[in-house]
Design an enzyme around this catalytic site. Structure first.
Site, PDB file in Angstrom:
ATOM      1  N   LYS A  64      -4.132   3.447   2.917  1.00  0.00           N
ATOM      2  CA  LYS A  64      -5.268   2.684   2.401  1.00  0.00           C
ATOM      3  C   LYS A  64      -6.441   3.624   2.085  1.00  0.00           C
ATOM      4  O   LYS A  64      -7.148   3.441   1.089  1.00  0.00           O
ATOM      5  CB  LYS A  64      -5.688   1.623   3.416  1.00  0.00           C
ATOM      6  CG  LYS A  64      -4.627   0.521   3.574  1.00  0.00           C
ATOM      7  CD  LYS A  64      -4.914  -0.340   4.796  1.00  0.00           C
ATOM      8  CE  LYS A  64      -3.949  -1.514   4.904  1.00  0.00           C
ATOM      9  NZ  LYS A  64      -4.039  -2.191   6.210  1.00  0.00           N
ATOM     10  N   LYS A  98       0.818  -1.242   0.000  1.00  0.00           N
ATOM     11  CA  LYS A  98       0.000   0.000   0.000  1.00  0.00           C
ATOM     12  C   LYS A  98       0.833   1.265   0.000  1.00  0.00           C
ATOM     13  O   LYS A  98       0.424   2.289  -0.518  1.00  0.00           O
ATOM     14  CB  LYS A  98      -0.970   0.019   1.177  1.00  0.00           C
ATOM     15  CG  LYS A  98      -0.340  -0.261   2.530  1.00  0.00           C
ATOM     16  CD  LYS A  98      -0.657  -1.645   2.971  1.00  0.00           C
ATOM     17  CE  LYS A  98       0.317  -2.107   4.019  1.00  0.00           C
ATOM     18  NZ  LYS A  98      -0.116  -3.234   4.772  1.00  0.00           N
TER      19      LYS A  98
HETATM   20  N1  HSE Z   1      -0.393  -4.047   9.435  1.00  0.00           N
HETATM   21  C1  HSE Z   1      -1.513  -4.116   8.566  1.00  0.00           C
HETATM   22  C2  HSE Z   1      -2.755  -4.234   9.413  1.00  0.00           C
HETATM   23  C3  HSE Z   1      -1.362  -5.294   7.653  1.00  0.00           C
HETATM   24  O1  HSE Z   1      -2.615  -4.464  10.615  1.00  0.00           O
HETATM   25  O2  HSE Z   1      -3.859  -4.085   8.930  1.00  0.00           O
HETATM   26  C4  HSE Z   1      -2.353  -5.338   6.561  1.00  0.00           C
HETATM   27  O3  HSE Z   1      -2.251  -4.245   5.709  1.00  0.00           O
END
Ligand code: HSE
Length: 401
Positions: free
Chosen positions: A198, A98
């Site tokens: 995201k 991402k």
């Molecule tokens: N570290 C991220 C989370 C992993 O905890 O959602 C998935 O993108």
């Protein structure tokens, strides 16, 4: 079809497991046997069932039989340089990265288009939840107006442990790391950067114009305490880390922040490592996506479905994308109005019209208020006012619907 994998960590090893465990090499689903030809990683894996490891990127780039590469290394470099070279060499790239998509997605999508290959990143948001494909394909008849949700499994796990088990932030973070949910550096999770990237990807896709993650106002969960959890409970709410984006006529608003959600909100019931994403469209109304947002196999399953899609579309570009951003398209987040929860020291002597005061018997020398809806400037003025007589112990926005 021979594929390469770059990065054999949590996601890379999950891809290996899914492909190795498929009795027909995914042939029924993709039309071709998918075979892992090379795995790039600087570490050694002497006990792995795979014997095709390399430490040299060129071994993948120059292997003419490899048509698709899964980039699951994370970080912007060398992933950016590698991805660019692979696309220019006529190989499709599928990614869970991402950070790279949020920063260089516009350019990489363009390069993929020019070379008649695909750059796909279903796994970059929501782990195993199919959300990218619905946004550019299934929901494309709709003018989308809002996309928001719980986009980080680690922080949702931490908050759930604080709410349901009364665990401290530190203990819950340790648990998330042990379970392999957290990023290598947990700062990206707990400070909201992962949710921010995201959110930018979702907003860019949903509204069709690039939103730069670096310009999104972002606040993480490191300041959330068990006291905040108790006040939220008193008003029938729970604290969640939200990524939010909404479309206006002249641009978009986007923000990442902890928020108190009333328990009736469908996102309030999403616990642990699960993610939930709400999409609003003019024709469709509300659509909610729910599932495992992190972890090896859920994320790898999204990568593998992109590999299958790329196999089926060899020699053509899958038209996923967005327009270049323009200055001012991302609007000033301070213009948006929210009700605020403000926790402060002292006795409940404040009187502002429409403000609700909350006290908890176990917390005698402090109290909290819920304000009417305020924009950023009005909220800052109110805090300045309150600071004259109280120490501010915490502020969180409320999301009403
Ligand atoms: N570290 C991220 C989370 C992993 O905890 O959602 C998935 O993108």
């Amino acid at each position: 079809m021979k594929i390469g994998i770059m990065g054999f960590g949590v996601v890379g090893s999950g891809i290996g497991e899914i492909i190795a465990n498929s009795p027909d090499g995914l042939e029924k689903r993709s039309g071709e046997v998918i075979e892992i030809a090379k795995i790039l990683d600087l570490r050694d894996f002497p006990d792995s069932q795979f014997k095709c490891f390399t430490k040299e990127f060129n071994d993948i780039l120059e292997d003419e039989e490899i048509g698709i590469v899964a980039e699951v290394m994370g970080g912007t470099e060398p992933a950016y340089t590698f991805t660019k070279k692979l696309l220019m060499a006529g190989k499709s790239v599928v990614s869970s990265n991402k950070e790279l998509v949020a920063k260089h997605g516009t350019e990489l999508l363009q390069i993929a288009k020019e070379n008649n290959v695909s750059y796909l990143f279903e796994a970059s948001v929501g782990g195993g939840i199919p959300i990218i494909r619905p946004l550019y394909s299934s929901l494309s008849a709709n003018e989308l107006t809002d996309v928001y949700g719980i986009l980080n499994g680690t922080t949702n796990y931490i908050l759930t442990q604080m709410i349901k088990e009364g665990e401290s932030f530190e203990a819950a973070l340790k648990g998330a790391q042990e379970k392999g949910y957290a990023e290598k550096d947990p700062t990206a999770d707990v400070e909201g950067h992962d949710t921010c990237r995201k959110t930018a990807i979702l907003a860019s896709l949903a509204f069709g114009t690039y939103v730069n993650s670096e310009e999104i106002q972002t606040e993480g969960i490191t300041k959330i305490t068990l006291e905040d959890v108790a006040y939220a409970e008193e008003i029938g709410g729970v604290i969640k880390l939200l990524g939010m984006a909404s479309k206006e006529d002249d641009g978009v608003y986007a923000r990442v922040c902890p928020a108190i959600l009333k328990k009736e909100n469908p996102l309030a019931g999403i616990d642990g490592v699960f993610n939930g994403i709400m999409v609003k469209g003019e024709g469709i109304g509300d659509v909610m996506f729910y599932g495992r947002g992190a972890g090896s196999l859920p994320t790898a399953s999204a990568v593998v479905s992109d590999i299958i899609d790329a196999v089926k579309h060899q020699g053509s570009h899958i038209g996923l994308g967005w327009k270049e951003g323009v200055p001012g398209y991302l609007k000033d987040a301070g213009e948006q109005e929210f009700a605020f929860y403000i926790r402060m020291s002292g006795q409940p002597d404040v009187k502002v019209e429409g403000m609700r005061v909350i006290t908890l018997p176990e917390l005698a020398d402090e109290f909290a208020v819920i304000t009417p809806k305020l924009n950023g400037k009005a909220a800052a003025d109110l805090l300045d006012d309150l600071k004259q007589n109280h120490e501010i112990l915490g502020t969180i926005r409320l999301v009403a619907e």
